[in-house]
Design a protein around this motif. Structure first.
Motif, PDB file in Angstrom:
ATOM      1  N   PRO A 262       0.806  -1.226   0.000  1.00  0.00           N
ATOM      2  CA  PRO A 262       0.000   0.000   0.000  1.00  0.00           C
ATOM      3  C   PRO A 262       0.834   1.268   0.000  1.00  0.00           C
ATOM      4  O   PRO A 262       0.640   2.167  -0.832  1.00  0.00           O
ATOM      5  CB  PRO A 262      -0.834  -0.124   1.281  1.00  0.00           C
ATOM      6  N   LYS A 263       1.801   1.364   0.911  1.00  0.00           N
ATOM      7  CA  LYS A 263       2.574   2.618   0.992  1.00  0.00           C
ATOM      8  C   LYS A 263       3.546   2.748  -0.171  1.00  0.00           C
ATOM      9  O   LYS A 263       3.852   3.866  -0.607  1.00  0.00           O
ATOM     10  CB  LYS A 263       3.284   2.717   2.337  1.00  0.00           C
ATOM     11  N   ASP A 264       4.008   1.622  -0.735  1.00  0.00           N
ATOM     12  CA  ASP A 264       4.959   1.706  -1.844  1.00  0.00           C
ATOM     13  C   ASP A 264       4.301   2.197  -3.129  1.00  0.00           C
ATOM     14  O   ASP A 264       4.903   2.970  -3.881  1.00  0.00           O
ATOM     15  CB  ASP A 264       5.633   0.351  -2.079  1.00  0.00           C
ATOM     16  N   ILE A 265       3.053   1.749  -3.407  1.00  0.00           N
ATOM     17  CA  ILE A 265       2.420   2.241  -4.633  1.00  0.00           C
ATOM     18  C   ILE A 265       2.038   3.713  -4.483  1.00  0.00           C
ATOM     19  O   ILE A 265       2.077   4.468  -5.460  1.00  0.00           O
ATOM     20  CB  ILE A 265       1.205   1.389  -5.055  1.00  0.00           C
ATOM     21  N   ARG A 266       1.716   4.141  -3.278  1.00  0.00           N
ATOM     22  CA  ARG A 266       1.408   5.558  -3.068  1.00  0.00           C
ATOM     23  C   ARG A 266       2.667   6.405  -3.207  1.00  0.00           C
ATOM     24  O   ARG A 266       2.641   7.480  -3.823  1.00  0.00           O
ATOM     25  CB  ARG A 266       0.767   5.744  -1.688  1.00  0.00           C
ATOM     26  N   ALA A 267       3.777   5.916  -2.650  1.00  0.00           N
ATOM     27  CA  ALA A 267       5.034   6.650  -2.770  1.00  0.00           C
ATOM     28  C   ALA A 267       5.505   6.709  -4.220  1.00  0.00           C
ATOM     29  O   ALA A 267       6.068   7.722  -4.664  1.00  0.00           O
ATOM     30  CB  ALA A 267       6.108   5.996  -1.891  1.00  0.00           C
ATOM     31  N   PHE A 268       5.287   5.633  -4.969  1.00  0.00           N
ATOM     32  CA  PHE A 268       5.657   5.594  -6.385  1.00  0.00           C
ATOM     33  C   PHE A 268       4.865   6.649  -7.159  1.00  0.00           C
ATOM     34  O   PHE A 268       5.409   7.386  -7.989  1.00  0.00           O
ATOM     35  CB  PHE A 268       5.376   4.192  -6.935  1.00  0.00           C
ATOM     36  N   THR A 269       3.566   6.737  -6.868  1.00  0.00           N
ATOM     37  CA  THR A 269       2.726   7.730  -7.522  1.00  0.00           C
ATOM     38  C   THR A 269       3.192   9.142  -7.186  1.00  0.00           C
ATOM     39  O   THR A 269       3.281  10.016  -8.065  1.00  0.00           O
ATOM     40  CB  THR A 269       1.251   7.538  -7.095  1.00  0.00           C
ATOM     41  N   ALA A 270       3.500   9.364  -5.912  1.00  0.00           N
ATOM     42  CA  ALA A 270       3.962  10.689  -5.491  1.00  0.00           C
ATOM     43  C   ALA A 270       5.273  11.059  -6.168  1.00  0.00           C
ATOM     44  O   ALA A 270       5.469  12.206  -6.596  1.00  0.00           O
ATOM     45  CB  ALA A 270       4.121  10.716  -3.972  1.00  0.00           C
ATOM     46  N   ARG A 271       6.174  10.107  -6.290  1.00  0.00           N
ATOM     47  CA  ARG A 271       7.469  10.386  -6.930  1.00  0.00           C
ATOM     48  C   ARG A 271       7.286  10.664  -8.424  1.00  0.00           C
ATOM     49  O   ARG A 271       7.944  11.556  -8.987  1.00  0.00           O
ATOM     50  CB  ARG A 271       8.417   9.201  -6.722  1.00  0.00           C
ATOM     51  N   ALA A 272       6.393   9.920  -9.075  1.00  0.00           N
ATOM     52  CA  ALA A 272       6.122  10.169 -10.493  1.00  0.00           C
ATOM     53  C   ALA A 272       5.588  11.578 -10.703  1.00  0.00           C
ATOM     54  O   ALA A 272       5.936  12.257 -11.687  1.00  0.00           O
ATOM     55  CB  ALA A 272       5.138   9.139 -11.021  1.00  0.00           C
ATOM     56  N   GLU A 273       4.758  12.037  -9.786  1.00  0.00           N
ATOM     57  CA  GLU A 273       4.241  13.407  -9.871  1.00  0.00           C
ATOM     58  C   GLU A 273       5.374  14.420  -9.737  1.00  0.00           C
ATOM     59  O   GLU A 273       5.407  15.427 -10.464  1.00  0.00           O
ATOM     60  CB  GLU A 273       3.176  13.618  -8.799  1.00  0.00           C
ATOM     61  N   GLU A 274       6.317  14.165  -8.823  1.00  0.00           N
ATOM     62  CA  GLU A 274       7.466  15.059  -8.666  1.00  0.00           C
ATOM     63  C   GLU A 274       8.314  15.108  -9.937  1.00  0.00           C
ATOM     64  O   GLU A 274       8.895  16.150 -10.271  1.00  0.00           O
ATOM     65  CB  GLU A 274       8.336  14.597  -7.492  1.00  0.00           C
ATOM     66  N   LEU A 275       8.378  13.994 -10.644  1.00  0.00           N
ATOM     67  CA  LEU A 275       9.166  13.908 -11.874  1.00  0.00           C
ATOM     68  C   LEU A 275       8.418  14.442 -13.094  1.00  0.00           C
ATOM     69  O   LEU A 275       8.961  14.429 -14.205  1.00  0.00           O
ATOM     70  CB  LEU A 275       9.574  12.452 -12.129  1.00  0.00           C
ATOM     71  N   GLY A 276       7.181  14.878 -12.892  1.00  0.00           N
ATOM     72  CA  GLY A 276       6.384  15.357 -14.016  1.00  0.00           C
ATOM     73  C   GLY A 276       5.841  14.240 -14.880  1.00  0.00           C
ATOM     74  O   GLY A 276       5.509  14.459 -16.049  1.00  0.00           O
ATOM     75  N   ARG A 277       5.728  13.040 -14.323  1.00  0.00           N
ATOM     76  CA  ARG A 277       5.237  11.882 -15.059  1.00  0.00           C
ATOM     77  C   ARG A 277       4.047  11.234 -14.343  1.00  0.00           C
ATOM     78  O   ARG A 277       3.905  10.011 -14.344  1.00  0.00           O
ATOM     79  CB  ARG A 277       6.367  10.856 -15.243  1.00  0.00           C
TER      80      ARG A 277
END
Length: 433
Positions: A262-277
């Motif tokens: 659960p926390k890893d897929i949320r963190a992945f989504t958050a990081r993708a947003e930071e990368l503009g993706r």
């Protein structure tokens, strides 16, 4: 080799014991004195099959010890960092305080040419930032990222006999040191992938995202099955015969939980947003939403089976951990269902072979009993929410004799519906007609 493991929680304690089993001299370091005392006595501070025996073997051999003093790790050739990366409070991103703190502390004790190896699951780009952090502190230690792929309940085997080793490195000396650490594992022919930092970090997050997606896909099909009268278990069996798809992780039910997916897929989504993706992983928002809906559906089924209300009805909840062979109740669907039913006024009696202590810390309002028989006695409804072997092996007739009314929700789809119905039960599974 002389090895240190910084962080002796679930990942670190297993890794330290396994490294000693491979023949290295290992010191495990953690700031929690009570945890270190238990580990020093050869007892894991959590339930993991086979770990206590591995700890005692390492301690008895003299190759494994634990301490709260990081200075005792100063002479290590390789330092593994295995601290937690929880979800940020009130946000989706990963909290890197503990990783940053571990690297800052190691900067003061790690010798030039020694290797600091990240094991924690981190957002892509973290390792490169940590190299800069070390250099700014004047440290000449090498850095590598070596993600773990442990399954709770199988962590000892997964560490000693992994299905692959991934090295994220920026210096060939790091590869040489890791090859020495894992020499016994590599001799058995274990695949080794040597790559850059970013790829190694992504391997872990991408793998977890894929598994979460596969689980949520079949749970989405369960929603369609319920609306059409189809059977999602037979559907999964038929799909699983396709070698491109496979049957593993295609089990519909109450969904995934625990301290990783659960926390890893949320963190992945958050990081993708930071990368503009953000658009690249936007589907993970739906993966998360589908997963959470299955908990709601289990509660809805309980209300339906009890005539529209669970208020003051006695419900036996079988299981509290997020999966069997673990005492982990972090983000547990089972515990969440128990708490939701209690919130609706149900008289919940919950049981679990190993998870009661942790569950009580999170939801002290629930009524916990040690034995399944005590939970089931005089119950109006049973809800199987964690597929422990002892619950899968329950004898339907014996359970019916204990309950006030023979009703059961199989939220993991692990029981034989025909056998339970033959014993007089009103049986419901998730995604099954």
């Amino acid at each position: 080799m002389e090895i240190s493991v910084v962080g002796c929680g679930y990942l670190g304690a297993v890794h330290a014991a396994a490294m000693a089993e491979l023949g290295h001299r290992v010191v495990g370091v953690d700031t929690d004195a009570a945890k270190i005392a238990k580990l020093t006595a050869g007892t894991a501070p959590f339930f993991e099959p086979g770990l206590d025996e591995l700890l005692r073997a390492g301690i008895d051999s003299g190759r494994l010890r634990f301490t709260t003093d990081l200075a005792e790790a100063a002479g290590a050739e390789v330092h593994f960092v295995a601290v937690g990366t929880p979800q940020l409070p009130g946000a989706d991103g990963a909290d890197l305080r503990f990783v940053n703190g571990a690297f800052d502390a190691l900067a003061a004790v790690a010798s030039a040419g020694s290797l600091i190896v990240g094991k924690s699951t981190v957002p892509v780009g973290t390792a490169a930032d940590l190299v800069g952090r070390l250099r700014q502190a004047g440290s000449a230690a090498l850095v590598a990222w070596n993600p773990e792929f442990l399954r709770e309940g199988f962590a000892v085997a997964d560490t000693l006999t992994p299905d692959r080793l991934v090295y994220g490195v920026d210096d060939p000396r790091s590869t040489d040191l890791l090859d020495r650490v894992y020499a016994a594992v590599l001799e058995r022919g274990t695949p080794r992938i040597v790559t850059d930092f970013a790829t190694a970090e992504l391997v872990k997050t991408a793998a977890n995202a894929f598994l979460a997606t596969k689980i949520s896909f079949i749970n989405a099909m369960a929603e369609i099955a319920e609306a059409t009268g189809a059977d999602v278990t037979t559907l999964a069996d038929a799909m699983g015969h396709d070698a491109r798809i496979g049957r593993r992780f295609l089990n519909a039910g109450i969904g995934f939980g625990g301290g990783c997916l659960p926390k890893d897929i949320r963190a992945f989504t958050a990081r993708a947003e930071e990368l503009g993706r953000a658009e690249s992983v936007a589907f993970l928002r739906q993966v998360d939403a589908i997963n959470l809906r299955r908990r709601e559906r289990a509660v809805e089924l309980a209300v339906e089976m009890l005539g529209g209300s669970v208020y003051e009805r006695r419900i036996a909840v079988l299981g509290l951990t997020f999966k069997p062979d673990s005492d982990d109740t972090r983000d547990s669907p089972a515990l969440d269902v128990a708490a939701r039913l209690h919130g609706l006024g149900a008289l919940v009696r919950a049981t679990d072979p190993h998870g009661i202590a942790n569950a009580r810390l999170r939801h002290p309002q629930l009524d916990y009993v040690e034995a399944a028989e005590a939970a089931l006695r005089d119950a109006d409804l049973a809800v199987l929410v964690t597929e422990w072997r002892e619950y899968r092996d329950l004898e339907p007739a014996a359970v019916a004799a204990l309950m006030a009314e023979p009703r059961i929700i199989d939220a993991r789809n692990v029981l034989d519906p025909a056998a339970w119905r033959a014993a007089g039960f009103a049986y419901r599974g998730l995604g099954r007609s």
